[in-house]
Design an enzyme around this catalytic site. Sequence first.
Site, PDB file in Angstrom:
ATOM      1  N   SER A 169       8.913   6.833  10.381  1.00  0.00           N
ATOM      2  CA  SER A 169       8.042   7.983   9.999  1.00  0.00           C
ATOM      3  C   SER A 169       8.235   9.462   8.602  1.00  0.00           C
ATOM      4  O   SER A 169       9.290   8.051   8.746  1.00  0.00           O
ATOM      5  CB  SER A 169       8.460   8.801  11.388  1.00  0.00           C
ATOM      6  OG  SER A 169       7.688  10.014  11.639  1.00  0.00           O
ATOM      7  N   GLY A 184       4.618   0.705   1.854  1.00  0.00           N
ATOM      8  CA  GLY A 184       5.407  -0.373   0.775  1.00  0.00           C
ATOM      9  C   GLY A 184       5.647  -0.134  -0.229  1.00  0.00           C
ATOM     10  O   GLY A 184       6.950  -0.096  -0.240  1.00  0.00           O
ATOM     11  N   HIS A 217       6.995   9.260  19.464  1.00  0.00           N
ATOM     12  CA  HIS A 217       7.323  10.422  18.605  1.00  0.00           C
ATOM     13  C   HIS A 217       6.229  10.517  18.078  1.00  0.00           C
ATOM     14  O   HIS A 217       5.265  11.626  17.974  1.00  0.00           O
ATOM     15  CB  HIS A 217       8.012   9.920  17.504  1.00  0.00           C
ATOM     16  CG  HIS A 217       7.849  10.433  16.175  1.00  0.00           C
ATOM     17  ND1 HIS A 217       6.579  10.588  14.919  1.00  0.00           N
ATOM     18  CD2 HIS A 217       8.216  11.343  15.351  1.00  0.00           C
ATOM     19  CE1 HIS A 217       6.720  11.019  14.087  1.00  0.00           C
ATOM     20  NE2 HIS A 217       7.608  11.981  14.229  1.00  0.00           N
ATOM     21  N   ASN A 218       4.599   9.865  18.245  1.00  0.00           N
ATOM     22  CA  ASN A 218       3.747  10.036  17.718  1.00  0.00           C
ATOM     23  C   ASN A 218       2.962  10.662  18.460  1.00  0.00           C
ATOM     24  O   ASN A 218       2.054  11.334  18.472  1.00  0.00           O
ATOM     25  CB  ASN A 218       2.786   8.894  17.229  1.00  0.00           C
ATOM     26  CG  ASN A 218       3.115   8.401  15.729  1.00  0.00           C
ATOM     27  OD1 ASN A 218       4.200   8.871  15.500  1.00  0.00           O
ATOM     28  ND2 ASN A 218       2.194   7.252  14.791  1.00  0.00           N
ATOM     29  N   ASN A 227       3.300   0.528  12.222  1.00  0.00           N
ATOM     30  CA  ASN A 227       2.578   1.696  13.153  1.00  0.00           C
ATOM     31  C   ASN A 227       2.811   0.550  14.320  1.00  0.00           C
ATOM     32  O   ASN A 227       1.336   0.021  15.007  1.00  0.00           O
ATOM     33  CB  ASN A 227       1.948   2.408  13.341  1.00  0.00           C
ATOM     34  CG  ASN A 227       3.149   3.713  13.058  1.00  0.00           C
ATOM     35  OD1 ASN A 227       3.803   3.317  13.504  1.00  0.00           O
ATOM     36  ND2 ASN A 227       1.394   4.264  12.302  1.00  0.00           N
ATOM     37  N   ALA A 264       1.039  -1.217   0.297  1.00  0.00           N
ATOM     38  CA  ALA A 264       0.224  -0.230  -0.239  1.00  0.00           C
ATOM     39  C   ALA A 264       0.863   1.003  -0.072  1.00  0.00           C
ATOM     40  O   ALA A 264       2.241   0.974  -0.065  1.00  0.00           O
ATOM     41  CB  ALA A 264      -1.233  -0.066   1.304  1.00  0.00           C
ATOM     42  N   GLU A 301       3.665  13.919  18.617  1.00  0.00           N
ATOM     43  CA  GLU A 301       3.448  14.806  16.738  1.00  0.00           C
ATOM     44  C   GLU A 301       1.772  15.430  17.333  1.00  0.00           C
ATOM     45  O   GLU A 301       1.355  16.082  16.745  1.00  0.00           O
ATOM     46  CB  GLU A 301       3.638  13.705  15.918  1.00  0.00           C
ATOM     47  CG  GLU A 301       2.264  13.706  15.380  1.00  0.00           C
ATOM     48  CD  GLU A 301       2.395  13.232  13.676  1.00  0.00           C
ATOM     49  OE1 GLU A 301       3.559  11.912  13.804  1.00  0.00           O
ATOM     50  OE2 GLU A 301       0.976  12.167  13.399  1.00  0.00           O
ATOM     51  N   TYR A 302       1.061  14.652  18.116  1.00  0.00           N
ATOM     52  CA  TYR A 302      -0.033  14.648  18.377  1.00  0.00           C
ATOM     53  C   TYR A 302       0.023  15.965  19.382  1.00  0.00           C
ATOM     54  O   TYR A 302      -0.646  17.197  19.643  1.00  0.00           O
ATOM     55  CB  TYR A 302      -1.185  14.088  19.489  1.00  0.00           C
ATOM     56  CG  TYR A 302      -2.052  12.697  18.727  1.00  0.00           C
ATOM     57  CD1 TYR A 302      -1.071  12.085  17.914  1.00  0.00           C
ATOM     58  CD2 TYR A 302      -3.033  12.440  18.673  1.00  0.00           C
ATOM     59  CE1 TYR A 302      -1.631  10.827  17.000  1.00  0.00           C
ATOM     60  CE2 TYR A 302      -3.613  11.324  18.993  1.00  0.00           C
ATOM     61  CZ  TYR A 302      -2.628  10.553  17.759  1.00  0.00           C
ATOM     62  OH  TYR A 302      -3.781   9.634  16.643  1.00  0.00           O
TER      63      TYR A 302
HETATM   64  P1  NBP Z   1      -2.552  -0.058   5.331  1.00  0.00           P
HETATM   65  O1  NBP Z   1      -1.635  -0.079   6.584  1.00  0.00           O
HETATM   66  O2  NBP Z   1      -3.398   0.677   4.782  1.00  0.00           O
HETATM   67  O3  NBP Z   1      -2.473  -1.702   5.255  1.00  0.00           O
HETATM   68  C1  NBP Z   1      -3.067  -1.860   3.740  1.00  0.00           C
HETATM   69  C2  NBP Z   1      -1.594  -2.960   3.415  1.00  0.00           C
HETATM   70  O4  NBP Z   1      -1.988  -4.164   4.518  1.00  0.00           O
HETATM   71  C3  NBP Z   1      -1.591  -4.041   2.327  1.00  0.00           C
HETATM   72  O5  NBP Z   1      -0.579  -3.953   1.952  1.00  0.00           O
HETATM   73  C4  NBP Z   1      -2.810  -4.922   2.403  1.00  0.00           C
HETATM   74  O6  NBP Z   1      -3.016  -5.866   1.752  1.00  0.00           O
HETATM   75  C5  NBP Z   1      -1.950  -5.423   3.825  1.00  0.00           C
HETATM   76  N1  NBP Z   1      -3.132  -5.784   4.424  1.00  0.00           N
HETATM   77  C6  NBP Z   1      -3.997  -6.797   5.244  1.00  0.00           C
HETATM   78 BR1  NBP Z   1      -5.273  -4.552   5.539  1.00  0.00          BR
HETATM   79  N2  NBP Z   1      -4.613  -7.768   5.871  1.00  0.00           N
HETATM   80  C7  NBP Z   1      -3.359  -8.509   5.154  1.00  0.00           C
HETATM   81  C8  NBP Z   1      -2.754  -9.515   6.059  1.00  0.00           C
HETATM   82  N3  NBP Z   1      -3.671 -10.507   6.853  1.00  0.00           N
HETATM   83  N4  NBP Z   1      -2.128 -10.187   5.959  1.00  0.00           N
HETATM   84  C9  NBP Z   1      -1.172  -9.865   4.275  1.00  0.00           C
HETATM   85  N5  NBP Z   1      -1.634  -8.519   4.099  1.00  0.00           N
HETATM   86  C10 NBP Z   1      -2.653  -7.597   5.024  1.00  0.00           C
HETATM   87  O7  NBP Z   1      -1.416   0.154   4.577  1.00  0.00           O
HETATM   88  P2  NBP Z   1      -0.082   1.790   5.046  1.00  0.00           P
HETATM   89  O8  NBP Z   1      -1.184   2.785   5.297  1.00  0.00           O
HETATM   90  O9  NBP Z   1       0.824   1.406   3.944  1.00  0.00           O
HETATM   91  O10 NBP Z   1       0.475   1.501   6.199  1.00  0.00           O
HETATM   92  C11 NBP Z   1       1.308   0.050   6.360  1.00  0.00           C
HETATM   93  C12 NBP Z   1       1.761   0.893   7.585  1.00  0.00           C
HETATM   94  O11 NBP Z   1       2.729   1.441   8.017  1.00  0.00           O
HETATM   95  C13 NBP Z   1       0.946   0.488   8.652  1.00  0.00           C
HETATM   96  O12 NBP Z   1       1.185  -0.479   9.718  1.00  0.00           O
HETATM   97  C14 NBP Z   1       0.728   1.965   8.931  1.00  0.00           C
HETATM   98  O13 NBP Z   1       0.233   1.814  10.536  1.00  0.00           O
HETATM   99  C15 NBP Z   1       2.716   2.513   8.629  1.00  0.00           C
HETATM  100  N6  NBP Z   1       1.886   3.897   8.730  1.00  0.00           N
HETATM  101  C16 NBP Z   1       1.746   4.474   7.719  1.00  0.00           C
HETATM  102  C17 NBP Z   1       1.830   6.057   7.312  1.00  0.00           C
HETATM  103  C18 NBP Z   1       1.047   6.560   6.801  1.00  0.00           C
HETATM  104  O14 NBP Z   1       1.297   8.029   6.477  1.00  0.00           O
HETATM  105  N7  NBP Z   1       0.384   6.099   5.836  1.00  0.00           N
HETATM  106  C19 NBP Z   1       3.144   6.140   8.403  1.00  0.00           C
HETATM  107  C20 NBP Z   1       4.106   5.450   8.856  1.00  0.00           C
HETATM  108  C21 NBP Z   1       3.416   4.129   9.011  1.00  0.00           C
HETATM  109  P3  NBP Z   1      -4.191  -5.813   0.428  1.00  0.00           P
HETATM  110  O15 NBP Z   1      -3.634  -4.957  -0.579  1.00  0.00           O
HETATM  111  O16 NBP Z   1      -3.880  -7.524   0.623  1.00  0.00           O
HETATM  112  O17 NBP Z   1      -5.189  -5.456   0.850  1.00  0.00           O
END
Ligand code: NBP
Length: 481
Positions: free
Chosen positions: A133, A19, A190-191, A107, A16, A194-195
Site C-alpha cells: 500500500s 513495479g 485496509h482498502n 492487489n 507499470a 480506506e473507503y
Molecule cells: P497495472 O495494474 O496497470 O498493470 C499493468 C502491468 O500488468 C503491466 O506491467 C502489464 O504489462 C502487466 N500485464 C498485464 Br495488464 N497483463 C499481463 C499478462 N497477461 N502477463 C504479464 N503481464 C501483464 O499496474 P500498476 O498500477 O502498477 O499496479 C500493479 C499491481 O499493484 C496491481 O495489482 C494493482 O492493483 C496493485 N496496486 C496498485 C496501486 C496503484 O496506486 N497503482 C497501489 C497498490 C497496489 P504490459 O506493460 O505488457 O501491458
Amino acid sequence: MSGNGKQADIAVTGLAVMGANLALNMAEKGATVAIHNRSPERIDALMDAAGPLAERFIPCRTVPELMAALTPPRPVMMMVAAGAVDAAAEGLAAGMSPGDILIDGGNANFHDTRRRVEAYTARGLQYLGVGVSGGEEGARHGPSIMIGGDAEVFRRVEPIFMSIAARYDGEPCAARLGPDGAGHFVKTIHNGIEYADMQMIAEVYGVMRDGFAMTSEEMAAVFGKWNEGRLKSYLIEITADVLAAKDPETGRPMADIIEDTAGQKGTGRWSAIEAQTLGVPATVIEAAVAARGLSARRSERLAGAALFGEPDRTLDDELGSRDAAVELLGEALLAGKIAAYAQGFAVMGQASDDYGWNLPFATIAKIWRAGCIIRSVFLDDIAQAYGAAGEARNLMTVEPFAGTLQRTEASLRRLVSVAAANGIAVPALASALAYFDLSRTTLTTANLIQGQRDYFGAHGFRRTDRDGSDFHGPWAMGLSG
Ligand code: NBP
C-alpha cells in the site's frame, strides 16, 4: 548467469507504476534487481528513467534471461494487474525450478492467493501473497507491506522487504502476517477501511459545502487544522491539498471542476463481501462502497433530481455557530472513524479464526502507521490498544477509543440527525451511529424477526423465560413448513 555476469537478489516483473517504483526503491536500498515486463518498452523506459540506479538493474527481455539472472531459490515479484496474475505466474513457473519463489505484490483477491499457494506448492514452487500500500509514492520511497505465506520462504526475502518499507519511529512497516492469503486479506480490509475513511471525510465536506456554503479555501483550512490534531492522517492532509488546489486552466477550485462520480477497482467491494461472508457487520465500509456506486450512477441521480426535486441542504444555525459546527464535524468524524476501524478489525478477527491465521493485530496497526493510504496517529493508538488488550475484538470497547466515543457520540448523533432533517446524505456516518447504538442495545427488535422466521419457516426461537432453542409460536399449528 546474466550477460554481464551480475546476479540479482530479486526480480520484478510488471513495470507499470507500482513495479517500476518498487524496483527503483529496491535498487536504491542496495539490491541488484532483475527487471522484466511483458512488453519490452517498459524495461527500456525504466532503464532510461533510473539514472545511476540503472547500474543495479539487470534488464531481462525473456523469462529464461530472468531466471539466468537469479540464483536459486529465485524470488520473482509480480506487479501486474489483478486479472493478469495467473498468466504471468504460469509464464514464470514454466521457467522455474523447485524451491523458486513466486511473489504476487499486486492487489489480489485472497481466495485466488490461497488457490495459487496450493497449486504452486503442489508443483514444488513457493508462493507469497504480498499486499503493498502507498501508491506510486509509497512504492518508490517506502510502502506498507503485508505479507502472507510460509515463514521460512518469507525469511529468504525478508531483508529486501524490510529495507524498502516505510518506517515509523525507525520500525519498518512490513511484516509477515500469516500463511497463504493472510497478507492479501489484510490489504483488502485496509482498502475497505480506506473507503470508509474517505467517504466519511467526503460527507463532512458535503455538510460544509452544501450546508454552510463554505468556500474550498475555507474548507482546506479546516482540514489543515484537523491535520494538526487527533484526526491527523494522510487522507486528511491530502483532502486539505485537494481543496486548496486551483484548476490551472480556469483558476477555479479544482474540487469544483472534478465530476462527482467515484471510481473503484474492487478492493473496497471485496472487503464488504468478505465481511458479509464471515458474518461480521461492516456497515460503514458497506455504506462507503454503496455511496461510490450511487455516485457513479449519475444519470439516475439527475433523473431523480428532476422527478423529486433536490433537497435544500442549506443549514442555518442547526449545528450552532460556524466555528462550533466545524468543531462538531471533527468530533463526528472521529466517532465515525472509531466505528469503521472497529468493524475492519472485527472482520480480520473473524477471518483469523475461520482461516486459522492467528493474525497479529497490534502488528497490523503498527505497519499501517506509515507508508499506506490510511496512515495516521490514530493507528498508533490502535497498535497500543491491541498491545495492551491483546485479543480485544471490538475496538470501540477499549481505551482510548471507548472514552473518545463517549465524548464524541453526541456530535455524531447531532450531525446525522441534522443532516437527515435537511436532506444531506451522510450514509457512512449514519451507519457508524446505528452500529454504535445497536452495539450497546440490550433489547433489539430481533425478537420480532425471530417470530417472523418461525411463522413462515418454522425456524424456531429461544425464549427469554426458559432454556432451550427450538420453541415455536402458536401460529405453528397450521402454518409450519
Ligand atoms: P497495472 O495494474 O496497470 O498493470 C499493468 C502491468 O500488468 C503491466 O506491467 C502489464 O504489462 C502487466 N500485464 C498485464 Br495488464 N497483463 C499481463 C499478462 N497477461 N502477463 C504479464 N503481464 C501483464 O499496474 P500498476 O498500477 O502498477 O499496479 C500493479 C499491481 O499493484 C496491481 O495489482 C494493482 O492493483 C496493485 N496496486 C496498485 C496501486 C496503484 O496506486 N497503482 C497501489 C497498490 C497496489 P504490459 O506493460 O505488457 O501491458
